[in-house]
Design a protein around this motif. Structure first.
Motif, PDB file in Angstrom:
ATOM      1  N   LYS A 179       8.525 -16.586   4.486  1.00 51.57           N
ATOM      2  CA  LYS A 179       7.334 -16.169   4.154  1.00 51.57           C
ATOM      3  C   LYS A 179       6.926 -14.830   3.965  1.00 51.57           C
ATOM      4  O   LYS A 179       6.027 -14.543   2.946  1.00 51.57           O
ATOM      5  N   SER A 180       7.265 -14.165   4.961  1.00 52.25           N
ATOM      6  CA  SER A 180       6.886 -12.540   4.801  1.00 52.25           C
ATOM      7  C   SER A 180       7.515 -12.058   3.517  1.00 52.25           C
ATOM      8  O   SER A 180       6.841 -11.110   2.899  1.00 52.25           O
ATOM      9  N   PHE A 181       8.668 -12.489   3.296  1.00 50.02           N
ATOM     10  CA  PHE A 181       9.381 -11.830   1.991  1.00 50.02           C
ATOM     11  C   PHE A 181       8.676 -12.350   0.744  1.00 50.02           C
ATOM     12  O   PHE A 181       8.334 -11.427  -0.338  1.00 50.02           O
ATOM     13  N   VAL A 182       8.429 -13.627   0.693  1.00 51.37           N
ATOM     14  CA  VAL A 182       7.716 -14.050  -0.601  1.00 51.37           C
ATOM     15  C   VAL A 182       6.363 -13.402  -0.695  1.00 51.37           C
ATOM     16  O   VAL A 182       5.890 -12.977  -1.652  1.00 51.37           O
ATOM     17  N   ILE A 183       5.405 -13.224   0.565  1.00 52.93           N
ATOM     18  CA  ILE A 183       4.099 -12.466   0.541  1.00 52.93           C
ATOM     19  C   ILE A 183       4.267 -11.010  -0.066  1.00 52.93           C
ATOM     20  O   ILE A 183       3.390 -10.521  -0.699  1.00 52.93           O
ATOM     21  N   VAL A 184       5.449 -10.396   0.369  1.00 55.90           N
ATOM     22  CA  VAL A 184       5.368  -9.345  -0.043  1.00 55.90           C
ATOM     23  C   VAL A 184       5.707  -8.971  -1.589  1.00 55.90           C
ATOM     24  O   VAL A 184       5.125  -8.148  -2.228  1.00 55.90           O
ATOM     25  N   ILE A 185       6.526  -9.770  -2.250  1.00 56.05           N
ATOM     26  CA  ILE A 185       6.874  -9.767  -3.388  1.00 56.05           C
ATOM     27  C   ILE A 185       5.569 -10.143  -4.469  1.00 56.05           C
ATOM     28  O   ILE A 185       5.021  -9.400  -5.238  1.00 56.05           O
ATOM     29  N   TYR A 186       4.879 -11.251  -4.008  1.00 49.80           N
ATOM     30  CA  TYR A 186       3.787 -11.585  -4.928  1.00 49.80           C
ATOM     31  C   TYR A 186       2.262 -10.426  -4.634  1.00 49.80           C
ATOM     32  O   TYR A 186       1.725 -10.293  -5.483  1.00 49.80           O
ATOM     33  N   THR A 187       2.184 -10.305  -3.429  1.00 47.69           N
ATOM     34  CA  THR A 187       1.131  -9.330  -3.059  1.00 47.69           C
ATOM     35  C   THR A 187       1.143  -8.195  -3.669  1.00 47.69           C
ATOM     36  O   THR A 187       0.186  -7.453  -4.175  1.00 47.69           O
ATOM     37  N   LEU A 188       2.191  -7.433  -3.700  1.00 43.31           N
ATOM     38  CA  LEU A 188       2.569  -6.275  -4.606  1.00 43.31           C
ATOM     39  C   LEU A 188       2.055  -6.403  -5.927  1.00 43.31           C
ATOM     40  O   LEU A 188       1.085  -5.428  -6.426  1.00 43.31           O
ATOM     41  N   VAL A 189       2.320  -7.361  -6.815  1.00 42.62           N
ATOM     42  CA  VAL A 189       1.640  -7.506  -8.303  1.00 42.62           C
ATOM     43  C   VAL A 189      -0.001  -7.835  -7.904  1.00 42.62           C
ATOM     44  O   VAL A 189      -0.601  -7.331  -8.920  1.00 42.62           O
ATOM     45  N   ALA A 190      -0.187  -8.650  -7.070  1.00 40.39           N
ATOM     46  CA  ALA A 190      -1.766  -8.902  -6.896  1.00 40.39           C
ATOM     47  C   ALA A 190      -2.601  -7.514  -6.631  1.00 40.39           C
ATOM     48  O   ALA A 190      -3.524  -7.419  -7.296  1.00 40.39           O
ATOM     49  N   LEU A 191      -1.871  -6.750  -5.871  1.00 38.04           N
ATOM     50  CA  LEU A 191      -2.715  -5.468  -5.448  1.00 38.04           C
ATOM     51  C   LEU A 191      -2.495  -4.709  -6.995  1.00 38.04           C
ATOM     52  O   LEU A 191      -3.582  -3.898  -7.177  1.00 38.04           O
ATOM     53  N   GLY A 192      -1.667  -4.778  -7.745  1.00 38.06           N
ATOM     54  CA  GLY A 192      -1.555  -4.004  -8.990  1.00 38.06           C
ATOM     55  C   GLY A 192      -2.713  -4.503  -9.964  1.00 38.06           C
ATOM     56  O   GLY A 192      -3.462  -3.685 -10.412  1.00 38.06           O
ATOM     57  N   ILE A 193      -2.952  -5.828  -9.939  1.00 37.03           N
ATOM     58  CA  ILE A 193      -3.846  -6.458 -10.593  1.00 37.03           C
ATOM     59  C   ILE A 193      -5.527  -6.079 -10.249  1.00 37.03           C
ATOM     60  O   ILE A 193      -6.452  -5.659 -10.994  1.00 37.03           O
TER      61      ILE A 193
END
Length: 249
Positions: A179-193
């Motif tokens: 869960k933590s790993f998945v959230i790190v990956i997609y949240t980085l992109v969401a932050l960029g947006i």
């Protein structure tokens, strides 16, 4: 941001960092807190992701230091979650603030109801299963997890936990590490947006993130084999109160 706001954010960040790592749902507190502090809904949603990202990143390190890791499976589900996140994040940028608050209030109540019922959803005594069909099912479902996570984030931890435990029979330590790993990956992109759309309030977000990161590190190293029932009880009471305020005020 006032000094009082900063102290509140640090304290709440510490608590929700623990919650996010143990069970998920910390954003059900921090997101409405930002709104109550006066941030527009879109800025609150965007700024909240800083703490989510950093606390999840620290939690990944904490789990790894304890030898808890599920690779390359965690990477596979992260890829489809990332694809869904891009769509969800762009939708979140365009939504009206009042409508967002109403949606958030409903989501909070639904997620907390599912949290209460969570013990009945989990399969007891199920052995770990990683057959090709079950892997494919998880990879498919994580697209929708990412879609929801990109849009609103709050409560996405429960969706991940329910998916991994019911399909693969993973224990909570392995589930939370994925869960933590998945959230790190997609949240980085969401932050960029959100950054590209100029929606992030860095002062609020980074202050909360400092508390989140400390809580994530503590919980990731302490949580293996621990019962999270008292944290879930506090979370349920707090979230229902905030949902009522969001809907009516």
């Amino acid at each position: 941001m006032t000094w009082t706001d900063g102290i509140i954010l640090l304290g709440v960040g510490l608590f929700t960092g623990v919650i996010n790592t143990l069970a998920g749902g910390g954003s059900l507190i921090t997101l409405p807190l930002f709104i109550f502090m006066g941030l527009p809904s879109t800025e609150a949603n965007a700024s909240n992701r800083i703490g989510v990202f950093l606390s999840s990143l620290v939690a990944v390190g904490g789990f790894k230091s304890k030898g808890v890791s599920v690779f390359p499976f965690a990477l596979y589900v992260s890829i489809t979650a990332l694809a869904g996140c891009v769509i969800g994040a762009y939708f979140a940028v365009d939504i009206r603030g009042e409508l967002f608050n109403k949606i958030l209030a409903v989501v909070m109540v639904i997620v907390m109801t599912l949290t209460v019922l969570k013990p009945y959803f989990m399969k007891k005594g199920m052995e770990e299963v990683f057959s090709p069909k079950r892997k494919a099912l998880s990879i498919f479902l994580f697209f929708f997890v990412g879609l929801y996570g990109g849009f609103i984030q709050a409560g996405v931890g429960f969706l991940i936990i329910a998916t991994l435990t019911s399909i693969h029979g993973l224990n909570m330590a392995k589930t939370n590490s994925i869960k933590s790993f998945v959230i790190v990956i997609y949240t980085l992109v969401a932050l960029g947006i959100f950054w590209w759309e100029d929606q992030i309030r860095w002062d609020y977000g980074l202050t909360l993130a400092a508390g989140n990161s400390a809580g994530g590190w503590i919980a990731s190293r302490w949580s293996v084999g621990k019962d999270d029932k008292w944290i879930r009880l506090i979370l349920i009471i707090t979230v229902f109160g905030m949902a009522v305020k969001l809907w009516f005020f």
